[in-house]
Design a protein around this motif. Structure first.
Motif, PDB file in Angstrom:
ATOM      1  N   LEU A 108       0.833  -1.202   0.000  1.00 27.15           N
ATOM      2  CA  LEU A 108       0.000   0.000   0.000  1.00 27.15           C
ATOM      3  C   LEU A 108       0.869   1.255   0.000  1.00 27.15           C
ATOM      4  CD1 LEU A 108      -3.114   0.575   0.244  1.00 27.15           C
ATOM      5  CD2 LEU A 108      -2.720   0.770   2.695  1.00 27.15           C
ATOM      6  N   ALA A 109       1.867   1.271   0.856  1.00 25.08           N
ATOM      7  CA  ALA A 109       2.754   2.434   0.956  1.00 25.08           C
ATOM      8  C   ALA A 109       3.562   2.642  -0.326  1.00 25.08           C
ATOM      9  CB  ALA A 109       3.696   2.278   2.144  1.00 25.08           C
ATOM     10  N   ALA A 110       3.870   1.559  -1.022  1.00 24.81           N
ATOM     11  CA  ALA A 110       4.721   1.647  -2.209  1.00 24.81           C
ATOM     12  C   ALA A 110       3.952   1.963  -3.494  1.00 24.81           C
ATOM     13  CB  ALA A 110       5.487   0.336  -2.388  1.00 24.81           C
ATOM     14  N   PHE A 111       2.641   1.920  -3.441  1.00 27.89           N
ATOM     15  CA  PHE A 111       1.827   2.144  -4.638  1.00 27.89           C
ATOM     16  C   PHE A 111       0.981   3.400  -4.430  1.00 27.89           C
ATOM     17  CE2 PHE A 111      -1.976   0.831  -7.317  1.00 27.89           C
ATOM     18  CZ  PHE A 111      -1.376   1.172  -8.521  1.00 27.89           C
ATOM     19  N   PRO A 112       1.418   4.562  -4.947  1.00 32.82           N
ATOM     20  CA  PRO A 112       0.759   5.837  -4.644  1.00 32.82           C
ATOM     21  C   PRO A 112      -0.762   5.880  -4.834  1.00 32.82           C
ATOM     22  CG  PRO A 112       2.865   6.247  -5.690  1.00 32.82           C
ATOM     23  CD  PRO A 112       2.638   4.759  -5.766  1.00 32.82           C
ATOM     24  N   PRO A 113      -1.326   5.309  -5.893  1.00 37.91           N
ATOM     25  CA  PRO A 113      -2.792   5.391  -6.005  1.00 37.91           C
ATOM     26  C   PRO A 113      -3.518   4.690  -4.845  1.00 37.91           C
ATOM     27  CG  PRO A 113      -1.841   4.852  -8.137  1.00 37.91           C
ATOM     28  CD  PRO A 113      -0.728   4.733  -7.121  1.00 37.91           C
ATOM     29  N   ALA A 114      -3.000   3.562  -4.407  1.00 39.68           N
ATOM     30  CA  ALA A 114      -3.616   2.865  -3.271  1.00 39.68           C
ATOM     31  C   ALA A 114      -3.297   3.582  -1.967  1.00 39.68           C
ATOM     32  CB  ALA A 114      -3.128   1.420  -3.221  1.00 39.68           C
ATOM     33  N   ALA A 115      -2.100   4.119  -1.849  1.00 39.59           N
ATOM     34  CA  ALA A 115      -1.721   4.863  -0.653  1.00 39.59           C
ATOM     35  C   ALA A 115      -2.619   6.079  -0.482  1.00 39.59           C
ATOM     36  CB  ALA A 115      -0.256   5.286  -0.723  1.00 39.59           C
ATOM     37  N   GLU A 116      -3.009   6.711  -1.580  1.00 34.74           N
ATOM     38  CA  GLU A 116      -3.904   7.866  -1.490  1.00 34.74           C
ATOM     39  C   GLU A 116      -5.288   7.456  -1.005  1.00 34.74           C
ATOM     40  OE1 GLU A 116      -5.807  11.295  -1.180  1.00 34.74           O
ATOM     41  OE2 GLU A 116      -3.640  11.008  -1.209  1.00 34.74           O
ATOM     42  N   VAL A 117      -5.753   6.278  -1.387  1.00 34.63           N
ATOM     43  CA  VAL A 117      -7.039   5.791  -0.878  1.00 34.63           C
ATOM     44  C   VAL A 117      -6.957   5.644   0.642  1.00 34.63           C
ATOM     45  CG1 VAL A 117      -8.678   3.858  -0.880  1.00 34.63           C
ATOM     46  CG2 VAL A 117      -7.653   4.627  -3.034  1.00 34.63           C
ATOM     47  N   TYR A 118      -5.866   5.069   1.133  1.00 38.52           N
ATOM     48  CA  TYR A 118      -5.671   4.917   2.578  1.00 38.52           C
ATOM     49  C   TYR A 118      -5.569   6.282   3.249  1.00 38.52           C
ATOM     50  CZ  TYR A 118      -3.616   2.968   6.930  1.00 38.52           C
ATOM     51  OH  TYR A 118      -3.348   2.617   8.222  1.00 38.52           O
ATOM     52  N   ALA A 119      -4.820   7.190   2.654  1.00 41.78           N
ATOM     53  CA  ALA A 119      -4.660   8.520   3.233  1.00 41.78           C
ATOM     54  C   ALA A 119      -5.997   9.262   3.282  1.00 41.78           C
ATOM     55  CB  ALA A 119      -3.630   9.322   2.442  1.00 41.78           C
ATOM     56  N   ALA A 120      -6.782   9.176   2.232  1.00 39.58           N
ATOM     57  CA  ALA A 120      -8.097   9.836   2.216  1.00 39.58           C
ATOM     58  C   ALA A 120      -9.005   9.239   3.281  1.00 39.58           C
ATOM     59  CB  ALA A 120      -8.736   9.712   0.837  1.00 39.58           C
ATOM     60  N   ASN A 121      -8.952   7.934   3.431  1.00 35.96           N
ATOM     61  CA  ASN A 121      -9.759   7.279   4.458  1.00 35.96           C
ATOM     62  C   ASN A 121      -9.305   7.712   5.848  1.00 35.96           C
ATOM     63  OD1 ASN A 121     -11.881   5.071   4.669  1.00 35.96           O
ATOM     64  ND2 ASN A 121     -10.357   4.433   6.159  1.00 35.96           N
ATOM     65  N   THR A 122      -8.010   7.863   6.034  1.00 33.97           N
ATOM     66  CA  THR A 122      -7.468   8.320   7.316  1.00 33.97           C
ATOM     67  C   THR A 122      -7.937   9.740   7.621  1.00 33.97           C
ATOM     68  OG1 THR A 122      -5.550   6.876   7.079  1.00 33.97           O
ATOM     69  CG2 THR A 122      -5.319   8.732   8.598  1.00 33.97           C
ATOM     70  N   ARG A 123      -7.917  10.621   6.625  1.00 30.40           N
ATOM     71  CA  ARG A 123      -8.391  11.995   6.834  1.00 30.40           C
ATOM     72  C   ARG A 123      -9.877  12.015   7.204  1.00 30.40           C
ATOM     73  NH1 ARG A 123      -5.020  12.672   2.271  1.00 30.40           N
ATOM     74  NH2 ARG A 123      -6.821  12.648   0.869  1.00 30.40           N
ATOM     75  N   THR A 124     -10.659  11.193   6.538  1.00 38.61           N
ATOM     76  CA  THR A 124     -12.088  11.109   6.838  1.00 38.61           C
ATOM     77  C   THR A 124     -12.304  10.602   8.258  1.00 38.61           C
ATOM     78  OG1 THR A 124     -12.632  10.754   4.516  1.00 38.61           O
ATOM     79  CG2 THR A 124     -14.269  10.023   6.138  1.00 38.61           C
ATOM     80  N   ALA A 125     -11.555   9.603   8.661  1.00 36.54           N
ATOM     81  CA  ALA A 125     -11.675   9.064  10.019  1.00 36.54           C
ATOM     82  C   ALA A 125     -11.304  10.111  11.060  1.00 36.54           C
ATOM     83  CB  ALA A 125     -10.802   7.816  10.165  1.00 36.54           C
ATOM     84  N   ALA A 126     -10.269  10.868  10.803  1.00 34.82           N
ATOM     85  CA  ALA A 126      -9.857  11.908  11.751  1.00 34.82           C
ATOM     86  C   ALA A 126     -10.931  12.982  11.885  1.00 34.82           C
ATOM     87  CB  ALA A 126      -8.533  12.521  11.307  1.00 34.82           C
ATOM     88  N   ARG A 127     -11.544  13.375  10.756  1.00 34.29           N
ATOM     89  CA  ARG A 127     -12.644  14.355  10.822  1.00 34.29           C
ATOM     90  C   ARG A 127     -13.815  13.790  11.623  1.00 34.29           C
ATOM     91  NH1 ARG A 127     -11.141  15.244   5.455  1.00 34.29           N
ATOM     92  NH2 ARG A 127     -12.803  13.889   4.697  1.00 34.29           N
ATOM     93  N   ARG A 128     -14.063  12.505  11.470  1.00 41.90           N
ATOM     94  CA  ARG A 128     -15.165  11.869  12.196  1.00 41.90           C
ATOM     95  C   ARG A 128     -14.892  11.876  13.694  1.00 41.90           C
ATOM     96  NH1 ARG A 128     -19.736  11.390  13.731  1.00 41.90           N
ATOM     97  NH2 ARG A 128     -20.768   9.369  13.813  1.00 41.90           N
ATOM     98  N   VAL A 129     -13.661  11.622  14.088  1.00 42.89           N
ATOM     99  CA  VAL A 129     -13.314  11.694  15.516  1.00 42.89           C
ATOM    100  C   VAL A 129     -13.543  13.112  16.019  1.00 42.89           C
ATOM    101  CG1 VAL A 129     -11.433  11.541  17.197  1.00 42.89           C
ATOM    102  CG2 VAL A 129     -11.745   9.735  15.495  1.00 42.89           C
ATOM    103  N   GLN A 130     -13.149  14.098  15.255  1.00 38.02           N
ATOM    104  CA  GLN A 130     -13.367  15.496  15.646  1.00 38.02           C
ATOM    105  C   GLN A 130     -14.854  15.761  15.846  1.00 38.02           C
ATOM    106  OE1 GLN A 130     -11.438  18.438  13.206  1.00 38.02           O
ATOM    107  NE2 GLN A 130     -12.699  20.088  13.984  1.00 38.02           N
ATOM    108  N   GLN A 131     -15.692  15.267  14.950  1.00 37.26           N
ATOM    109  CA  GLN A 131     -17.142  15.440  15.091  1.00 37.26           C
ATOM    110  C   GLN A 131     -17.650  14.780  16.369  1.00 37.26           C
ATOM    111  OE1 GLN A 131     -18.490  13.615  11.480  1.00 37.26           O
ATOM    112  NE2 GLN A 131     -18.167  15.456  10.238  1.00 37.26           N
ATOM    113  N   LEU A 132     -17.157  13.589  16.664  1.00 40.14           N
ATOM    114  CA  LEU A 132     -17.588  12.881  17.879  1.00 40.14           C
ATOM    115  C   LEU A 132     -17.163  13.646  19.130  1.00 40.14           C
ATOM    116  CD1 LEU A 132     -16.758   9.232  16.755  1.00 40.14           C
ATOM    117  CD2 LEU A 132     -19.051  10.200  17.102  1.00 40.14           C
ATOM    118  N   VAL A 133     -15.955  14.198  19.106  1.00 44.00           N
ATOM    119  CA  VAL A 133     -15.478  14.990  20.242  1.00 44.00           C
ATOM    120  C   VAL A 133     -16.336  16.242  20.391  1.00 44.00           C
ATOM    121  CG1 VAL A 133     -13.560  16.378  21.137  1.00 44.00           C
ATOM    122  CG2 VAL A 133     -13.114  14.112  20.162  1.00 44.00           C
TER     123      VAL A 133
END
Length: 192
Positions: A108-133
């Motif tokens: 995943l880390a070595a393949f930029p298109p897949a890494a971006e999917v993971y990164a986008a999902n991580t950003r979405t998860a972080a925003r969701r935690v902020q909403q919950l807080v």
């Protein structure tokens, strides 16, 4: 592996099977011929799912994170209190990542298109935690805290988990790191 034989159902089943294989073994080592043999399908079936191996990888990674997001949100909705929802959310992220092998994360880390999917999902998860807080603070269930700061701090830790820095510094895999993050955030927001 699945036995669906035609059309959209077959493509969905093949994609689900790809997710399982990639999570367990990574994806860089496979050729389309090997994947077809492994999934007991033709290469034309694989091409019906996506036009190239790279597109298959991205489709499988998207499928994995889409299913994980649904499971995480379902789990986070269950607790009645804000701290429980935050903990359930982050622990569910941990549980969803647990089946992913080190080979999967390396690829995943070595393949930029897949890494971006993971990164986008991580950003979405972080925003969701902020909403919950924010919701928990507003409801008086959590100690007064700057939700944007907590969200930013969680985002940084999630990004460090995603980039492999937490694993390098602690020997925790991504799933275990998310479990530790859940414990830390909930303890820090607990009303005294």
């Amino acid at each position: 592996m699945t036995t669906a034989t035609r059309g959209p159902a077959r493509r969905a089943a093949v994609l689900d099977d790809l997710v399982e294989v990639f999570l367990a073994e990574g994806f860089a080592v496979f050729t389309l011929d090997e994947l077809a043999r492994r999934l007991r399908c033709s290469k034309s079936t694989l091409y019906a799912v996506a036009g190239s191996k790279e597109q298959l990888v991205v489709a499988a990674v998207r499928r994995f994170f889409a299913r994980a997001t649904v499971a995480v949100e379902e789990r986070a909705a269950a607790p009645a209190d804000a701290g429980g929802r935050i903990q359930a959310y982050l622990l569910a992220v941990s549980e969803q990542l647990r089946p992913a092998s080190p080979a999967f994360f390396t690829d995943l880390a070595a393949f930029p298109p897949a890494a971006e999917v993971y990164a986008a999902n991580t950003r979405t998860a972080a925003r969701r935690v902020q909403q919950l807080v924010s919701a928990g603070v507003a409801a008086g269930e959590l100690r007064p805290a700057h939700a944007s700061f907590v969200g930013a701090a969680v985002t940084e830790v999630m990004a460090a988990i995603h980039a492999g820095r937490i694993a390098a510094a602690t020997d925790l895999d991504d799933a275990a790191a998310y479990a530790e993050l859940a414990a830390l955030v909930v303890a820090g927001l607990h009303r005294s």
